[in-house]
Scaffold this active site. Structure first.
Site, mmCIF file in Angstrom:
data_model
loop_
_atom_site.group_PDB
_atom_site.id
_atom_site.type_symbol
_atom_site.label_atom_id
_atom_site.label_comp_id
_atom_site.label_asym_id
_atom_site.label_seq_id
_atom_site.Cartn_x
_atom_site.Cartn_y
_atom_site.Cartn_z
ATOM 1 N N GLY A 11 3.685 61.850 66.230
ATOM 2 C CA GLY A 11 4.876 61.300 66.865
ATOM 3 C C GLY A 11 6.022 61.247 65.875
ATOM 4 N N GLY A 12 7.171 60.949 66.374
ATOM 5 C CA GLY A 12 8.347 60.798 65.538
ATOM 6 C C GLY A 12 8.403 59.404 64.943
ATOM 7 N N THR A 37 -1.611 55.953 52.614
ATOM 8 C CA THR A 37 -1.173 57.048 51.747
ATOM 9 C C THR A 37 0.202 56.808 51.137
ATOM 10 O OG1 THR A 37 -0.188 58.265 53.580
ATOM 11 C CG2 THR A 37 -2.508 58.745 53.069
ATOM 12 N N ALA A 38 0.834 55.709 51.484
ATOM 13 C CA ALA A 38 2.178 55.436 50.969
ATOM 14 C C ALA A 38 2.133 55.151 49.475
ATOM 15 C CB ALA A 38 2.797 54.251 51.697
ATOM 16 N N HIS A 53 3.178 46.881 58.175
ATOM 17 C CA HIS A 53 1.897 47.512 58.506
ATOM 18 C C HIS A 53 0.730 46.625 58.081
ATOM 19 C CE1 HIS A 53 2.562 51.803 59.830
ATOM 20 N NE2 HIS A 53 3.793 51.419 59.550
ATOM 21 N N ARG A 54 0.815 46.065 56.884
ATOM 22 C CA ARG A 54 -0.259 45.201 56.380
ATOM 23 C C ARG A 54 -0.455 43.980 57.266
ATOM 24 N NH1 ARG A 54 1.519 45.487 50.092
ATOM 25 N NH2 ARG A 54 0.368 47.378 49.567
ATOM 26 N N ARG A 56 0.182 43.611 60.356
ATOM 27 C CA ARG A 56 -0.272 43.956 61.705
ATOM 28 C C ARG A 56 -1.771 44.272 61.740
ATOM 29 N NH1 ARG A 56 3.235 48.432 63.209
ATOM 30 N NH2 ARG A 56 1.625 49.741 62.333
ATOM 31 N N ARG A 57 -2.332 44.728 60.643
ATOM 32 C CA ARG A 57 -3.744 45.121 60.610
ATOM 33 C C ARG A 57 -4.651 43.903 60.607
ATOM 34 N NH1 ARG A 57 -1.943 48.920 56.583
ATOM 35 N NH2 ARG A 57 -2.737 47.574 54.950
ATOM 36 N N GLU A 65 -6.355 52.472 49.256
ATOM 37 C CA GLU A 65 -5.060 53.108 48.985
ATOM 38 C C GLU A 65 -5.331 54.423 48.270
ATOM 39 O OE1 GLU A 65 -2.691 50.139 47.025
ATOM 40 O OE2 GLU A 65 -2.354 49.080 48.905
#
Length: 184
Positions: A11-12, A37-38, A53-54, A56-57, A65
């Site tokens: 997705g975008g 992967t960031a 992101h962290r 929300r998980r 990582e």
């Protein structure tokens, strides 16, 4: 031998791909390892994205990582009856094609890493959910480095889609099935 179970979510930006992938992982009812992967940097805005992101998980998910050796990370956490969520190939590719601290870009190294990643996916016993951006829907970008990145991400996405058992394109938070289990 257990058949491969690889779901590819594309997705975008802000399309809902990560949230969708996280829901798929959670609904698998399997233990989940999230491979991030960031590359963490001093960029305040990007650090806020990572923090979002962290938060929300689920707290019970394992986190790994990964550096540029994503194949090695997959092999390290792979196990039958397990789910691996990789978010995302886009940032992994950026780490390879835009190395930190002025390292030279090595297309040979990149191609070797992609080949190793494909092999890790083929050999995996875990349920795999892989997230990537679809960035090739616009105009041809200016600049050789940007064109290289867009072209290589398109090629990478095609290779992973070919390996996948399911593929979903996220648009405006809506999942569009591109490939379903059992379809070629």
């Amino acid at each position: 031998m257990t058949p491969r179970d690889l779901t590819f979510v594309l997705g975008g930006a802000r399309s809902g791909k990560s949230v969708h992938a996280e829901r798929l992982a959670d609904s698998s009812t399997l233990p989940v390892t999230y491979i991030a992967t960031a590359r963490v940097s001093d960029d305040v805005e990007f650090s806020a994205r990572i923090a979002h992101h962290r938060e929300r998980r689920p707290a019970h998910w394992a986190l790994h990582e990964a550096g540029v050796d994503l194949a090695g990370a997959v092999a390290q956490v792979d196990a039958p009856g397990h789910c691996i969520l990789i978010d995302c190939l886009t940032l992994w590719l950026a780490n390879l094609l835009c190395p930190a601290e002025g390292e030279a870009v090595s297309l040979d190294r990149y191609h070797a890493q992609v080949t190793a990643l494909e092999a890790a996916f083929v050999d995996a016993h875990s349920k795999l959910i892989v997230v990537s951006n679809e960035i090739g829907l616009g105009v041809v970008p200016l600049g050789a480095a940007t064109r290289l990145y867009v072209d290589e991400l398109g090629r990478l996405n095609q290779r992973i889609a070919a390996l996948s058992t399911q593929a979903t394109m996220m648009v405006a938070g809506l999942p569009l099935a591109l490939k379903t289990a059992g379809a070629a």
